[in-house]
Structure formats: C-alpha cells, structure tokens
Enzyme design. Sequence first.
Site, mmCIF file in Angstrom:
data_model
loop_
_atom_site.group_PDB
_atom_site.id
_atom_site.type_symbol
_atom_site.label_atom_id
_atom_site.label_comp_id
_atom_site.label_asym_id
_atom_site.label_seq_id
_atom_site.Cartn_x
_atom_site.Cartn_y
_atom_site.Cartn_z
ATOM 1 N N ASP A 114 38.052 37.493 -25.649
ATOM 2 C CA ASP A 114 37.779 38.639 -26.510
ATOM 3 C C ASP A 114 37.893 38.184 -27.967
ATOM 4 O O ASP A 114 38.971 37.785 -28.419
ATOM 5 C CB ASP A 114 38.797 39.753 -26.202
ATOM 6 C CG ASP A 114 38.526 41.006 -27.009
ATOM 7 O OD1 ASP A 114 37.383 41.474 -27.015
ATOM 8 O OD2 ASP A 114 39.464 41.509 -27.653
ATOM 9 N N THR A 133 32.561 42.127 -31.024
ATOM 10 C CA THR A 133 33.305 41.449 -32.096
ATOM 11 C C THR A 133 32.845 40.002 -32.278
ATOM 12 O O THR A 133 32.659 39.541 -33.403
ATOM 13 C CB THR A 133 34.817 41.471 -31.802
ATOM 14 O OG1 THR A 133 35.047 40.986 -30.479
ATOM 15 C CG2 THR A 133 35.380 42.872 -31.902
ATOM 16 N N THR A 134 32.641 39.304 -31.161
ATOM 17 C CA THR A 134 32.191 37.903 -31.238
ATOM 18 C C THR A 134 30.801 37.844 -31.862
ATOM 19 O O THR A 134 30.522 37.001 -32.720
ATOM 20 C CB THR A 134 32.177 37.266 -29.835
ATOM 21 O OG1 THR A 134 33.460 37.450 -29.240
ATOM 22 C CG2 THR A 134 31.869 35.790 -29.902
ATOM 23 N N ASP A 175 37.132 47.613 -24.073
ATOM 24 C CA ASP A 175 35.762 47.410 -24.558
ATOM 25 C C ASP A 175 34.803 48.377 -23.876
ATOM 26 O O ASP A 175 33.947 48.994 -24.514
ATOM 27 C CB ASP A 175 35.302 45.962 -24.292
ATOM 28 C CG ASP A 175 35.960 44.959 -25.238
ATOM 29 O OD1 ASP A 175 36.705 45.407 -26.120
ATOM 30 O OD2 ASP A 175 35.732 43.751 -25.077
#
Length: 532
Positions: free
Chosen positions: A53, A86-87, A376
């Site tokens: 994550d 997010t990545t 998520d």
Amino acid sequence: MPEGSSRVLGRDAQRMNILAGKVLAETVRTTLGPKGMDKMLVDGLGDIVVTNDGVTILKEMDIEHPAAKMLVEVAKTQEDEVGDGTTTAVIIAGELLKKAESLLDMDIHPTIIAMGYRQAAEKAQEILSVISIDAEDRETLMKVAMTAMTGKGTEKAREPLAELVVGAVKQVEDDGEIDQDHIKIEKKDGATIDDSQLVNGVIIDKEPVHPGMPKKMEDARIALLNSAIEVKETEVDAEIRITDPAQMQAFIEQEEQMIRDMVNKIADAGATVLFCQKGIDDLAQHYLAKAGIMAVRRVKKSDMEKLARATGATVVSNIEDLSIDDLGLAGSVAEKKISGEAMIFVEDCKDPKSVTLLIRGSTQHVVDEIERAIEDAIGVVAATIEDGKVVAGGGAAEISIAKGLKEYADTISGREQLAVNAFAEALEVVPKTLAENAGLDSIDALVDLRAAHEKSLYMGLNVFTGEVTDMYRAGVIEPHRVKKQAIQSAAEAAEMILRIDDVIASTGAGKEPDMGDMGGMGGMPGGMPPMM
C-alpha cells in the site's frame, strides 16, 4: 543567515528536488498493480510492516528531504480523499518531474513548464469526464471493490470480501452520503480470510463487568450512559465527622441506597443491556448482575456513537433522565470468544446506520494487510456511490487521456506544447509500470495499447495473460474520483516543486545541515531513507 545554515540555488536546487521526487517514485513503483511486490519496513524497535500500500510505505519510511515530503503529502491527500490510488499519484508525480528535467535541459523556463502542466491537467480532467461511464449498480460496486483489493494479499477471498464491503457501505449510506467512520473494522488473527464477516451492528472489544451477568441477551433493550455509576465525590474539599458507630453504619447504608437507586432507575426504564462510557462501582456491578442486566464499562466514545446509530438508542448523561424512549433495540447481544478474547457482539439491529466488519486472517501481518485492502475497497465503493461515475482500469484511462492530450498539444503554439506532450507521456508510466511489474515487455505493451485505443477507449492491459483486453468486460473498473484526484494532486505537486529555485535550510545551533548530502541518492541522507 545564521551560522549552520545552507543554501542551494538555481539549477542545483531544481535537480536536487527532482532527484528526490524520482527516487521516491521509484521506491513505490514496484508495488503497483495485481502483480506488484511487497515492501518490508522495519522500524527502530524492530516492528515489521509488510505491505504494498503506497501511502503506508511512505508513512513508515523516515523521509527527511523536503521535496520528497511534498510527494508524501500527495499520497496522504489521495488516501484521505478517495482511499485508493496512492501509488498511482506518486509515480505520476515522479514521472512528471523526470520529464520536466529533460525540458529544463533544453533551456525551457520552469514557469513555462508549470504553465503547460497546468493546462494539461485541466484538459486531462475534461477527457476523463468524457471517457467515464455512469454506473452505481451492485454489480459495478462489486467489480470496483475487487479491482481495489487485487494484489493486496486478498486474492483468494476477493469476492466474499467485496460482498462484505459493498454490504457495509450500502447499509451506512444516508441520502447518497457515506461517512466511512460508521463502518467499524475489528481484526483478529487465528482463522482464515473466509471467516471474515459483516455484523449488522457493533462489536465491542470488552466483556461484561461481572461474572454473574448473563452472557447472552435476546431482543435486548439497550441503555447508553456517559456518566459513572458510583457515588459522586464533592466538588470542593469536604470533611465528614462521625462520632458514633451507628452514624457510620447509616452513612454506609446511605451510599449503598444511592447506588441501588441508580440501578433501579436503569431496571425501571426497561433496559436489559447497559453500555457505560465511564466506570461502574463494584457494588453497582453486584446489583446490576442481580437485576439480570448485562453491563459493560469504559466503552470508547466512538463506540458509543456507533452503538447509538446502530440500535437507535440515545446517549444519556444523567441516570435520572433515563426513560424507555432512550433505549435502543438489538436482536441479540452476546459475549463471544474470538481467538481466546471475549468480545461483545451487538447484532441483528433493525436498519443499523453503523456496522462492523470482523476481519480474520492467519497471522497479525496478514490481518493488517487485509485491513488496508478493505479500507481501500470501502473508499472506492463510497466514491462510486457518491459520484456514480467509473472509468476503465488496467492503464486504459491513462492511455486515453495521453492520446487526447497529444492531440490537444498540436493545437497549442509556443513552448507550452512541449510541456503538454511531456504530461501526456508521463501518464503512460502507469500502464508501463503495470507491464514491468508483471514481467512483460513495457514497450511492446505500450505499442499494443496505443494501437488498440484507435478502436476502443476501454482497452487496457490484462497483466495475467499479457494481452490487451476490454477492461469493462474484464470487470477491471475504478472510480472516476480516484483518477481525477491522482492526476490533480500529482500535477500540482510537480508544479510546486518545479517553481522552487532556492532551498534555504537552517539547522539548530551546532548542528551540521544535511543539505550537502541532498544531491546524492534522491537527496535523502545516506541514500535510501533509514527504515531501521
């Protein structure tokens, strides 16, 4: 400037900041997609976190470089606003900085690059709106949840977990608005992922205060109290003088009577279960047990609010005010042992507006990673219900936007055209990275994707087969908001970093600044940020 300060100017400052951003993006890049790898993070105490994550990795890393910290903020914003992507946001920001470096080498002014990036970001949002599809039916929500959880250690039980998530989000929905705080996540190791369950009510990690109390209560009437059940002490210092043993006995009996009256008030209101935010006196516990009332003390304020939303009870501050109208209802309140620990299950509530997901897994690290995947999934399902718009995953949206931006660049005169083209190429880092992480040839994958997009907007990379397929038919769908926020945050962070041409660092007295090291290894002292 005071002694011990340091300053980096002009191109050196830009190169140093860009390098920090690139190194940070490279760190999380290998975690993207279903075939992404995990990172093991070990802190100074030896505690281990194993995750892929993006935001968790960046939070756990000890990052010192100021520009790198700005990219961590991008990931945190993405997490807070949407809960996923997010990545993606960080690697797009890193790629935008990398492309900007090439433009700076061509003597294009940073302000022009920033302006071009801003125009490209606005156009990207327009294209994104065009390629998104309206959908918020249960089947779409299931696909969105499964897409968010893919590659996060939940592969074996993706479908049942997605069912739980969609059920939980739907249950707490209130006129199209979803407050994710109303979905409580409890995690316990010592079982398989398949044993996870959705409780239509609240699980409290406590046990009844007295062994003589009932362990289970059917058709429970629940009282919520946020004051202590004990004899109040005086507000000011007071002294009671007793001159006779009879007076002492009368004093003790009076205290007992006050406690008994409190318990009688709860029993008279018809309550069979009591949740108290503060303490319960030992004597009160005895009387409550005799009255057949199950009582739990020192319940967290957040849990009290969830109980109120789930059961329909009102939190009462004064026992004297407690009435039958303040009580909530639950089909069952029972003490259950989970992994050897007692927990109170408040279940079978009628249309609860607060629910609990009980997450199970074989070990603590597995449970922690499943929890991150579930969070998520909750975020993306909530975003899909609120916005009602989805886009194709698997790099399809990024390729579509890149294609549209390249066409838009041809209509712009001036040097901004180069920046818009660079922005388009930067977005292609997402499908490129998906291919790399799956062990495929990234150049071949990009060429195939571009060719496929001449016919359909929804063609993305199936990393399991290595082929270009229609992502909607394959069920790989993401909320419109995830892409919107990722592109917006990445563009704004890259613009801000590009506009910096002077870094002034002042340190405490007698402390040597680290600015001299910042140029090396992404500007993080000692190369990679210390994780141990």
